[in-house]
Enzyme design. Structure first.
Site, PDB file in Angstrom:
ATOM      1  N   CYS A   1       0.823  -1.206   0.000  1.00 27.68           N
ATOM      2  CA  CYS A   1       0.000   0.000   0.000  1.00 27.68           C
ATOM      3  C   CYS A   1       0.861   1.261   0.000  1.00 27.68           C
ATOM      4  CB  CYS A   1      -0.995  -0.039   1.153  1.00 27.68           C
ATOM      5  SG  CYS A   1      -2.308  -1.269   0.852  1.00 27.68           S
ATOM      6  N   ASP A   2       0.169   2.393   0.056  1.00 26.80           N
ATOM      7  CA  ASP A   2       0.681   3.679  -0.416  1.00 26.80           C
ATOM      8  C   ASP A   2       2.103   4.040  -0.010  1.00 26.80           C
ATOM      9  OD1 ASP A   2      -1.984   3.527  -1.005  1.00 26.80           O
ATOM     10  OD2 ASP A   2      -2.379   5.634  -0.675  1.00 26.80           O
ATOM     11  N   LYS A   3       2.363   4.225   1.269  1.00 24.80           N
ATOM     12  CA  LYS A   3       3.678   4.707   1.696  1.00 24.80           C
ATOM     13  C   LYS A   3       4.642   3.561   1.951  1.00 24.80           C
ATOM     14  CE  LYS A   3       1.400   8.240   1.319  1.00 24.80           C
ATOM     15  NZ  LYS A   3       0.191   7.453   1.157  1.00 24.80           N
TER      16      LYS A   3
ATOM     17  N   CYS B   1      -6.543  -1.251  -2.974  1.00 25.41           N
ATOM     18  CA  CYS B   1      -7.803  -0.778  -3.580  1.00 25.41           C
ATOM     19  C   CYS B   1      -7.714  -0.788  -5.106  1.00 25.41           C
ATOM     20  CB  CYS B   1      -8.140   0.612  -3.052  1.00 25.41           C
ATOM     21  SG  CYS B   1      -8.434   0.622  -1.269  1.00 25.41           S
TER      22      CYS B   1
ATOM     23  N   SER C   1      -5.367  11.852  -2.752  1.00 27.61           N
ATOM     24  CA  SER C   1      -5.375  10.409  -2.926  1.00 27.61           C
ATOM     25  C   SER C   1      -5.237  10.070  -4.399  1.00 27.61           C
ATOM     26  CB  SER C   1      -6.698   9.843  -2.390  1.00 27.61           C
ATOM     27  OG  SER C   1      -6.899   8.525  -2.843  1.00 27.61           O
TER      28      SER C   1
END
Length: 556
Positions: free
Chosen positions: A119-121, A191, A468
């Site tokens: 995921c993101d970070k 996601c 986002s």
């Protein structure tokens, strides 16, 4: 072997004794020692199953004759942290993760490393550590979530945020909101659109440090477990050939990643993360380079939130390697570079076919003639700003309107809910940058609220914070310098006319330099005092135009 320093010779008897206390045997200690950095936790849908991915990686390492050793890192789910104080802690985890992986690699002198984010970070944090440590490294992620909803109307997390805006505007009922809430995210994985997590997983594949399929194979497929085993085998091959992380992180490979980024229409957050990863590898990526690559790279894939397709559709069409092949056919890719398959990009893509030219357009029939991101400059953002131009309505590519100015995200959202934002407005949210936030909160709530209210084709939003990957519309972030560092965004007042011209890469307020300077002389920056990690981050973080990196030397 590098790990001999902790395992070999009479002087290391105490070290071996401690390993034996954990059940290691001499045969294991004689083999290459492979660190497995996994971000498993029970708080992120993309990470709750990474224990299974880690076990598969360990199996692959053992098959190839190595000894795996598992350790973990932290992780924050941006969706759950969104819209409250928790989001201040999201971006800072990138640095904490990089530091924690570096500490473990240096402390245990691993011969090789497999990083398991999703995921993101967490993805850029681990890639930064890989570049920093520069040992044989392979990345394998947990893979994307399947789209939710029904066959007639597929849903993802963005739809839930937008549904909240629709509910607040009286457009849907509580029952309809609950139905969307319960069906949009059907299971584990990152996601399902081209949001930040999937953007970074795809770009890792394009860098060559992750195996083909890493960016697109669904989390729930057995193929994902198989890929993890292959990653364990691949790292052993890298160890035997002494191929290190920075061998995949060259100027040419980062240009490849930027080219794929533009073709995919990735998240604006890649404009933070790719420069930060590159910096650790001794490569410089600036916003001007993003424009240069974008201007010469057509947009070939349009996934949510810009389009109607999801990551699973991209996978079925052939995945990232087919996108690379389309780009390489017109000379847009340096295809002679080595990858973790042990082969070059050219060899990897040689026999691939595009299975769906609606999902992956050809170079002759792109969604847009230029790439997904654009950097805008002007008297509001002298050091630049970033917008996902592929997710902007044609009508909003050029827009002029009066500013509605807010000094934090919460006040802006409350104004939206109160009906104070109207067609034509340019919402300005400042003091949310890396220092000013601190932590540069991701702001899906205000952008999704604008979409849910049906104003995304009439209202622009600019901020020194960030958005986002699920954001759509004329949302322009990373405005630099940020307000807290004396950037001219701090001089804006309600009613100032702002001119946005995305095709020409400009964003200006109709004020003279003298007027801006006079206003700045009267600015009193809001003081936000924090302790602990946020305080340290606030003191060390640099501008978003640098990737929001921390002060300090990098790259040996």
């Amino acid at each position: 072997m590098r790990s001999d320093i902790i395992k070999k010779g009479p002087d290391k008897a105490p070290h071996r004794s401690l390993f034996k206390a954990m059940g290691y045997i001499d045969e294991e200690l004689r083999r290459p020692f492979i660190g497995i950095a996994a971000a498993y936790n029970e708080l992120i849908p993309g990470h709750i199953f990474l224990d299974k991915i880690a076990e598969a990686v360990k199996t692959g390492v053992r098959i190839a004759g190595g000894t795996p050793a598992l350790f973990h890192t932290i992780g924050v789910c941006d969706g759950i942290a969104m819209g409250h104080e928790g989001m201040k802690y999201s971006l800072i985890t990138r640095e904490l993760i990089a530091d924690s992986v570096e500490a473990m690699v240096r402390a245990y002198q691993f011969d090789g490393l497999v990083i398991i984010p999703n995921c993101d970070k967490i993805i850029p944090g681990m890639l930064m550590a890989a570049a920093r440590c520069n040992i044989p490294t392979v990345m394998v992620s947990g893979g994307p979530m399947l789209a939710g909803g029904t066959q007639k109307k597929r849903l993802d997390l963005t739809h839930v945020f937008e549904a909240v805006g629709s509910f607040n505007a009286g457009k849907i009922t509580q029952e309809e909101l609950t139905e969307i809430e319960c069906t949009a995210c059907p299971g584990v994985g990152s996601c399902s659109g081209m949001f930040t997590a999937n953007s970074m997983n795809c770009l890792a594949e394009s860098l060559g440090i992750a195996l083909p399929g890493n960016g697109t194979i669904a989390a729930v497929k057995g193929e994902r477990i198989a890929l993890a085993k292959k990653a364990g085998i691949a790292v052993m091959d890298m160890v035997s050939k002494d191929i290190k992380a920075r061998d995949f992180m060259t100027v040419k490979s980062f240009k490849n990643a930027l080219t794929v980024d533009m073709a995919l229409g990735c998240s604006t957050n890649t404009a933070l993360h790719l420069p930060a990863i590159a910096r650790e590898a001794g490569v410089e990526i600036g916003l001007n380079l993003i424009n240069e690559v974008s201007d010469h790279t057509p947009h070939l894939v349009s996934l949510r939130p810009a389009g109607n397709y999801h990551i699973e559709d991209l996978d079925e069409a052939g995945g990232i390697q087919v996108v690379i092949k389309e780009l390489a056919a017109k000379g847009r890719i340096h295809d002679d570079l080595i990858t973790v398959t042990g082969k070059t990009i050219k060899e990897n893509i040689a026999n691939l076919k595009n299975k769906d030219t609606d999902v992956i357009r050809t170079m002759e029939n792109p969604y847009h003639p230029i790439g997904g991101l654009a950097a805008l400059f002007g008297n509001i953002a002298p050091e630049g700003s970033i917008v996902k131009q592929s997710a902007v309505s044609e009508k909003m590519l050029k827009h002029s309107g009066p500013a509605k100015v807010f000094d934090n995200e919460d006040d802006a959202v409350n104004a939206m809910k109160a009906g104070k934002i109207v067609k034509g407005d340019v919402v300005v949210i400042r003091y949310e940058g890396p220092k000013g936030g601190p932590g540069m909160r991701e702001m899906l709530v205000p952008t999704a609220t604008i979409v849910g209210m049906g104003l995304d084709k009439d209202v622009a939003l600019i901020t020194d914070g960030r958005f986002s990957g699920a954001t759509q519309g004329a949302a322009i972030g990373h405005v630099s310098k940020e307000a807290a560092e004396g950037g001219p965004i701090a001089a804006l007042l309600d009613g100032d006319i702002i001119d946005i011209d995305i095709p020409n890469k400009t964003m200006n307020v109709r004020l003279s330099d003298e007027q801006i300077k006079a206003r700045m002389a009267d600015i009193r920056t809001p003081i936000r005092v924090y302790q602990g990690a946020l305080h340290r981050y606030q003191q060390l973080v640099k501008s978003a135009s640098t990737g929001a990196v921390l002060d300090g030397a990098v790259c040996e």
